[in-house]
Design a protein around this motif. Sequence first.
Motif, PDB file in Angstrom:
ATOM      1  N   ASN A   1       0.832  -1.211   0.000  1.00 10.91           N
ATOM      2  CA  ASN A   1       0.000   0.000   0.000  1.00 10.91           C
ATOM      3  C   ASN A   1       0.864   1.256   0.000  1.00 10.91           C
ATOM      4  OD1 ASN A   1      -2.303  -1.545   0.024  1.00 10.91           O
ATOM      5  ND2 ASN A   1      -2.633  -1.381   2.234  1.00 10.91           N
ATOM      6  N   LYS A   2       1.992   1.201   0.735  1.00 14.49           N
ATOM      7  CA  LYS A   2       2.893   2.356   0.790  1.00 14.49           C
ATOM      8  C   LYS A   2       3.514   2.616  -0.574  1.00 14.49           C
ATOM      9  CE  LYS A   2       6.449   4.384   3.739  1.00 14.49           C
ATOM     10  NZ  LYS A   2       7.307   4.179   4.930  1.00 14.49           N
ATOM     11  N   VAL A   3       3.929   1.555  -1.253  1.00 17.77           N
ATOM     12  CA  VAL A   3       4.487   1.691  -2.603  1.00 17.77           C
ATOM     13  C   VAL A   3       3.456   2.295  -3.546  1.00 17.77           C
ATOM     14  CG1 VAL A   3       5.244   0.379  -4.638  1.00 17.77           C
ATOM     15  CG2 VAL A   3       6.213  -0.132  -2.392  1.00 17.77           C
ATOM     16  N   ASN A   4       2.230   1.797  -3.488  1.00 19.49           N
ATOM     17  CA  ASN A   4       1.177   2.303  -4.373  1.00 19.49           C
ATOM     18  C   ASN A   4       0.844   3.762  -4.078  1.00 19.49           C
ATOM     19  OD1 ASN A   4       0.925  -0.154  -5.703  1.00 19.49           O
ATOM     20  ND2 ASN A   4      -0.625  -0.920  -4.304  1.00 19.49           N
ATOM     21  N   ALA A   5       0.790   4.115  -2.778  1.00 16.64           N
ATOM     22  CA  ALA A   5       0.451   5.492  -2.402  1.00 16.64           C
ATOM     23  C   ALA A   5       1.548   6.460  -2.832  1.00 16.64           C
ATOM     24  CB  ALA A   5       0.237   5.573  -0.892  1.00 16.64           C
ATOM     25  N   LEU A   6       2.816   6.079  -2.616  1.00 16.99           N
ATOM     26  CA  LEU A   6       3.928   6.933  -3.022  1.00 16.99           C
ATOM     27  C   LEU A   6       3.954   7.113  -4.539  1.00 16.99           C
ATOM     28  CD1 LEU A   6       6.977   5.900  -0.802  1.00 16.99           C
ATOM     29  CD2 LEU A   6       5.943   8.156  -0.973  1.00 16.99           C
ATOM     30  N   THR A   7       3.709   6.034  -5.241  1.00 14.39           N
ATOM     31  CA  THR A   7       3.720   6.087  -6.706  1.00 14.39           C
ATOM     32  C   THR A   7       2.595   6.981  -7.218  1.00 14.39           C
ATOM     33  OG1 THR A   7       4.640   3.852  -6.809  1.00 14.39           O
ATOM     34  CG2 THR A   7       3.640   4.712  -8.816  1.00 14.39           C
ATOM     35  N   LYS A   8       1.414   6.855  -6.636  1.00 17.69           N
ATOM     36  CA  LYS A   8       0.279   7.675  -7.048  1.00 17.69           C
ATOM     37  C   LYS A   8       0.569   9.160  -6.823  1.00 17.69           C
ATOM     38  CE  LYS A   8      -4.705   8.233  -6.325  1.00 17.69           C
ATOM     39  NZ  LYS A   8      -5.888   7.739  -5.559  1.00 17.69           N
ATOM     40  N   ALA A   9       1.142   9.466  -5.651  1.00 22.86           N
ATOM     41  CA  ALA A   9       1.457  10.859  -5.341  1.00 22.86           C
ATOM     42  C   ALA A   9       2.531  11.402  -6.281  1.00 22.86           C
ATOM     43  CB  ALA A   9       1.910  10.979  -3.894  1.00 22.86           C
ATOM     44  N   LYS A  10       3.560  10.584  -6.550  1.00 20.92           N
ATOM     45  CA  LYS A  10       4.642  11.018  -7.432  1.00 20.92           C
ATOM     46  C   LYS A  10       4.146  11.188  -8.856  1.00 20.92           C
ATOM     47  CE  LYS A  10       8.892  12.166  -8.145  1.00 20.92           C
ATOM     48  NZ  LYS A  10       9.506  13.322  -7.490  1.00 20.92           N
ATOM     49  N   LYS A  11       3.261  10.312  -9.288  1.00 22.09           N
ATOM     50  CA  LYS A  11       2.705  10.414 -10.639  1.00 22.09           C
ATOM     51  C   LYS A  11       1.936  11.723 -10.799  1.00 22.09           C
ATOM     52  CE  LYS A  11      -0.330   8.094 -13.946  1.00 22.09           C
ATOM     53  NZ  LYS A  11      -1.291   6.989 -14.168  1.00 22.09           N
ATOM     54  N   ALA A  12       1.124  12.053  -9.782  1.00 22.14           N
ATOM     55  CA  ALA A  12       0.367  13.308  -9.833  1.00 22.14           C
ATOM     56  C   ALA A  12       1.315  14.504  -9.878  1.00 22.14           C
ATOM     57  CB  ALA A  12      -0.553  13.402  -8.618  1.00 22.14           C
ATOM     58  N   GLU A  13       2.405  14.429  -9.100  1.00 28.55           N
ATOM     59  CA  GLU A  13       3.397  15.515  -9.094  1.00 28.55           C
ATOM     60  C   GLU A  13       4.069  15.665 -10.447  1.00 28.55           C
ATOM     61  OE1 GLU A  13       7.838  16.166  -7.239  1.00 28.55           O
ATOM     62  OE2 GLU A  13       6.367  15.114  -5.990  1.00 28.55           O
ATOM     63  N   LEU A  14       4.475  14.545 -11.044  1.00 26.98           N
ATOM     64  CA  LEU A  14       5.146  14.590 -12.342  1.00 26.98           C
ATOM     65  C   LEU A  14       4.197  15.056 -13.441  1.00 26.98           C
ATOM     66  CD1 LEU A  14       7.270  11.312 -12.138  1.00 26.98           C
ATOM     67  CD2 LEU A  14       8.128  13.662 -12.078  1.00 26.98           C
ATOM     68  N   GLU A  15       2.938  14.622 -13.377  1.00 29.95           N
ATOM     69  CA  GLU A  15       1.966  15.056 -14.377  1.00 29.95           C
ATOM     70  C   GLU A  15       1.726  16.558 -14.281  1.00 29.95           C
ATOM     71  OE1 GLU A  15      -1.338  12.532 -13.540  1.00 29.95           O
ATOM     72  OE2 GLU A  15      -0.731  11.005 -15.003  1.00 29.95           O
ATOM     73  N   LYS A  16       1.683  17.086 -13.041  1.00 26.68           N
ATOM     74  CA  LYS A  16       1.513  18.525 -12.857  1.00 26.68           C
ATOM     75  C   LYS A  16       2.719  19.285 -13.394  1.00 26.68           C
ATOM     76  CE  LYS A  16       0.326  21.970  -9.334  1.00 26.68           C
ATOM     77  NZ  LYS A  16       0.032  22.193  -7.896  1.00 26.68           N
ATOM     78  N   GLN A  17       3.923  18.744 -13.128  1.00 27.45           N
ATOM     79  CA  GLN A  17       5.137  19.367 -13.658  1.00 27.45           C
ATOM     80  C   GLN A  17       5.125  19.354 -15.181  1.00 27.45           C
ATOM     81  OE1 GLN A  17       8.489  17.340 -11.982  1.00 27.45           O
ATOM     82  NE2 GLN A  17       8.162  18.141  -9.908  1.00 27.45           N
ATOM     83  N   ALA A  18       4.729  18.203 -15.754  1.00 26.23           N
ATOM     84  CA  ALA A  18       4.699  18.079 -17.216  1.00 26.23           C
ATOM     85  C   ALA A  18       3.691  19.062 -17.817  1.00 26.23           C
ATOM     86  CB  ALA A  18       4.341  16.650 -17.605  1.00 26.23           C
ATOM     87  N   GLU A  19       2.548  19.227 -17.140  1.00 26.75           N
ATOM     88  CA  GLU A  19       1.541  20.165 -17.619  1.00 26.75           C
ATOM     89  C   GLU A  19       2.067  21.598 -17.572  1.00 26.75           C
ATOM     90  OE1 GLU A  19      -3.019  21.605 -16.486  1.00 26.75           O
ATOM     91  OE2 GLU A  19      -2.098  19.887 -15.467  1.00 26.75           O
ATOM     92  N   GLN A  20       2.754  21.939 -16.488  1.00 26.13           N
ATOM     93  CA  GLN A  20       3.306  23.283 -16.354  1.00 26.13           C
ATOM     94  C   GLN A  20       4.393  23.532 -17.391  1.00 26.13           C
ATOM     95  OE1 GLN A  20       2.056  25.631 -14.331  1.00 26.13           O
ATOM     96  NE2 GLN A  20       3.476  27.077 -15.282  1.00 26.13           N
ATOM     97  N   GLN A  21       5.240  22.514 -17.608  1.00 22.84           N
ATOM     98  CA  GLN A  21       6.293  22.639 -18.615  1.00 22.84           C
ATOM     99  C   GLN A  21       5.694  22.809 -20.004  1.00 22.84           C
ATOM    100  OE1 GLN A  21       8.629  19.111 -18.017  1.00 22.84           O
ATOM    101  NE2 GLN A  21       9.635  19.909 -16.164  1.00 22.84           N
ATOM    102  N   ALA A  22       4.601  22.091 -20.267  1.00 24.84           N
ATOM    103  CA  ALA A  22       3.941  22.201 -21.568  1.00 24.84           C
ATOM    104  C   ALA A  22       3.387  23.611 -21.772  1.00 24.84           C
ATOM    105  CB  ALA A  22       2.820  21.171 -21.671  1.00 24.84           C
ATOM    106  N   ILE A  23       2.836  24.189 -20.691  1.00 24.86           N
ATOM    107  CA  ILE A  23       2.311  25.566 -20.768  1.00 24.86           C
ATOM    108  C   ILE A  23       3.441  26.543 -21.054  1.00 24.86           C
ATOM    109  CG2 ILE A  23       1.264  27.425 -19.428  1.00 24.86           C
ATOM    110  CD1 ILE A  23      -0.387  25.262 -17.989  1.00 24.86           C
TER     111      ILE A  23
END
Length: 308
Positions: free
Chosen positions: A217-239
């Motif tokens: 569960n810890k691995v899944n939660a960390l991965t989910k949080a990191k994915k959201a962070e990276l997607e937000k970064q990617a969106e900002q970089q795209a802008i």
Amino acid sequence: MDAKQIFQRLADPFEPEHLEWRVQASGISFQGNPWVRAIAYVDNRAIQARLDEVLGPMNWRNEYEKTESGYLCGLSIRVDNEWITKYDGAEFTSIEKLKGALSGSMKRAAVQFGIGRYLYALEADYVTVIAKNDAGQDAREDGFYARVYKDNRNKRKQDSIECYWFPPALPTWALPRADLNPYLEAIKESNSLSELKKVYETARRAAEAFNKIELRNKVNALTKAKKAELEKQAEQQAIEKSKEFHSWLIQRISDLIINAENESILNLNHKKLLQEVKGHCRANKIDATNFVSQVNEAHQQALINLRN
């Protein structure tokens, strides 16, 4: 120990010396070199020792039932004064067929209780191979002998190579007392979604080897949080990239289109700018439609201005 602790202990990784390796596939490359792909499995005696260690000899038993093609094993363990039985079977093997069927069925039944299950997360690995003619004394003593064939469907001695092969080192997550923290840190430090996907798969296998749901569960939660962070970064970089590209395009339209001296230069610059825009959009996987329309509109207006 309570039931949860018992099942966790049963599923713990084995010491490397308690594992055995077998050839899953082999052959000869186009360059004439022997190759071997091997997979790890738990020796049946190691399974029996694990059951003795965790449960005690009086708290487990097995029974066998013969089938047409092999044997079915019922492995029973006593937990909280209740007997739990799980079944699995194996076919007769080509060598020592009775022993192979009995051993194989018990090993498969043991997996039902988590014993050695983590090894299924290991992929068959290409191992170091030395041809017999090139092998020194150390290789002959430490390696596993094999004869590999150019065509495994038509095994001819003249199309084969004798060799020695050596098992690979196990990943750290498949070792007893492995530390999950490096895998969790790798998730936190991932710099891209592709990197995150790769380290997540390794961390997931490590967590499964620990056989603790809270770690998974810890691995899944960390991965989910990191994915959201990276997607937000990617969106900002795209802008940001979109803003930079738009500013660049406005300047290029001014330089090449609006300020063109005559129609001939205008038309050449128009084609040049369209190529630049389409090239940029292909490289960055961006829809070029709107940008192309913007360039074309500027071109048409510039033509009108020059003709007037």
